[in-house]
Design a protein around this motif. Sequence first.
Motif, PDB file in Angstrom:
ATOM      1  N   ARG A   1      48.276  37.099  82.304  1.00 51.42           N
ATOM      2  CA  ARG A   1      48.529  38.300  81.549  1.00 51.42           C
ATOM      3  C   ARG A   1      48.324  38.051  80.247  1.00 51.42           C
ATOM      4  O   ARG A   1      47.935  38.786  79.376  1.00 51.42           O
ATOM      5  CB  ARG A   1      50.155  38.647  81.674  1.00 51.42           C
TER       6      ARG A   1
ATOM      7  N   SER B   1      56.729  28.043  93.388  1.00 54.11           N
ATOM      8  CA  SER B   1      57.325  29.244  92.944  1.00 54.11           C
ATOM      9  C   SER B   1      57.284  29.190  91.367  1.00 54.11           C
ATOM     10  O   SER B   1      56.708  30.248  90.865  1.00 54.11           O
ATOM     11  CB  SER B   1      58.820  29.295  93.309  1.00 54.11           C
ATOM     12  N   LYS B   2      57.456  28.208  90.871  1.00 51.28           N
ATOM     13  CA  LYS B   2      57.396  28.009  89.186  1.00 51.28           C
ATOM     14  C   LYS B   2      56.256  28.137  88.975  1.00 51.28           C
ATOM     15  O   LYS B   2      55.838  28.708  88.036  1.00 51.28           O
ATOM     16  CB  LYS B   2      58.124  26.867  88.847  1.00 51.28           C
TER      17      LYS B   2
ATOM     18  N   GLY C   1      53.538  29.548  90.428  1.00 51.45           N
ATOM     19  CA  GLY C   1      53.006  30.911  90.570  1.00 51.45           C
ATOM     20  C   GLY C   1      53.485  32.008  89.571  1.00 51.45           C
ATOM     21  O   GLY C   1      52.540  32.530  88.930  1.00 51.45           O
ATOM     22  N   SER C   2      54.735  31.510  89.042  1.00 49.25           N
ATOM     23  CA  SER C   2      55.212  32.758  87.843  1.00 49.25           C
ATOM     24  C   SER C   2      54.630  32.195  86.566  1.00 49.25           C
ATOM     25  O   SER C   2      54.263  32.922  85.904  1.00 49.25           O
ATOM     26  CB  SER C   2      56.548  32.633  87.662  1.00 49.25           C
ATOM     27  N   VAL C   3      54.233  30.909  86.297  1.00 45.64           N
ATOM     28  CA  VAL C   3      53.694  30.452  85.213  1.00 45.64           C
ATOM     29  C   VAL C   3      52.205  30.806  85.130  1.00 45.64           C
ATOM     30  O   VAL C   3      51.590  31.258  83.872  1.00 45.64           O
ATOM     31  CB  VAL C   3      53.761  28.898  84.855  1.00 45.64           C
ATOM     32  N   TYR C   4      51.450  30.783  86.395  1.00 45.11           N
ATOM     33  CA  TYR C   4      50.097  31.424  86.490  1.00 45.11           C
ATOM     34  C   TYR C   4      50.027  32.792  86.011  1.00 45.11           C
ATOM     35  O   TYR C   4      49.042  32.992  85.513  1.00 45.11           O
ATOM     36  CB  TYR C   4      49.737  31.138  87.913  1.00 45.11           C
ATOM     37  N   GLU C   5      50.821  33.550  86.668  1.00 49.38           N
ATOM     38  CA  GLU C   5      51.043  35.048  86.335  1.00 49.38           C
ATOM     39  C   GLU C   5      51.024  35.378  84.822  1.00 49.38           C
ATOM     40  O   GLU C   5      50.249  36.100  84.288  1.00 49.38           O
ATOM     41  CB  GLU C   5      52.033  35.747  87.343  1.00 49.38           C
ATOM     42  N   ARG C   6      52.086  34.695  84.251  1.00 47.44           N
ATOM     43  CA  ARG C   6      52.315  34.718  82.770  1.00 47.44           C
ATOM     44  C   ARG C   6      51.104  34.397  82.004  1.00 47.44           C
ATOM     45  O   ARG C   6      50.689  35.246  80.943  1.00 47.44           O
ATOM     46  CB  ARG C   6      53.677  34.011  82.343  1.00 47.44           C
TER      47      ARG C   6
ATOM     48  N   GLU D   1      45.964  44.399  83.673  1.00 42.42           N
ATOM     49  CA  GLU D   1      47.045  45.252  84.159  1.00 42.42           C
ATOM     50  C   GLU D   1      47.115  46.593  84.045  1.00 42.42           C
ATOM     51  O   GLU D   1      47.268  47.510  84.722  1.00 42.42           O
ATOM     52  CB  GLU D   1      48.519  44.815  83.412  1.00 42.42           C
TER      53      GLU D   1
END
Length: 120
Positions: free
Chosen positions: A89, A78-79, A81-86, A96
């Motif tokens: 971006r 989960s962590k 995935g969030s770092v990858y998205e950030r 986006e």
Amino acid sequence: LLGISTVTFGSIMFYIEHESNGVMFNSIMTGCWWALVTITTLGYGDIHPITIGGKIIGSVLLTFGMVFLTLPMTIIVSKFGSVYERENRKLYPHKEMTDSISNSKEDSLSNINNSRSRTT
């Protein structure tokens, strides 16, 4: 936690198995090796219990190992995935905007088509 579990279950397995299975479980360190291999679910098969008590302890340890490894893995994924998205971006800030523009165009087209179908 892994070290404590390895020593604890390795010692328990040695005391359960050394009478019947002294060739495989000839020391506490051998029991610890077996416990480490079982917790991490590698399962080489070079050392294995033969008594009922040993097999029960082995089943408990295997279940403990799976839970021990699986629960933290969900947090790590989960962590990640969030770092990858950030990071995505940061690298592709225009993506986006492009996605939101294409979504708004699709919404506008579907609204136009809906309004046309209602009038006819």
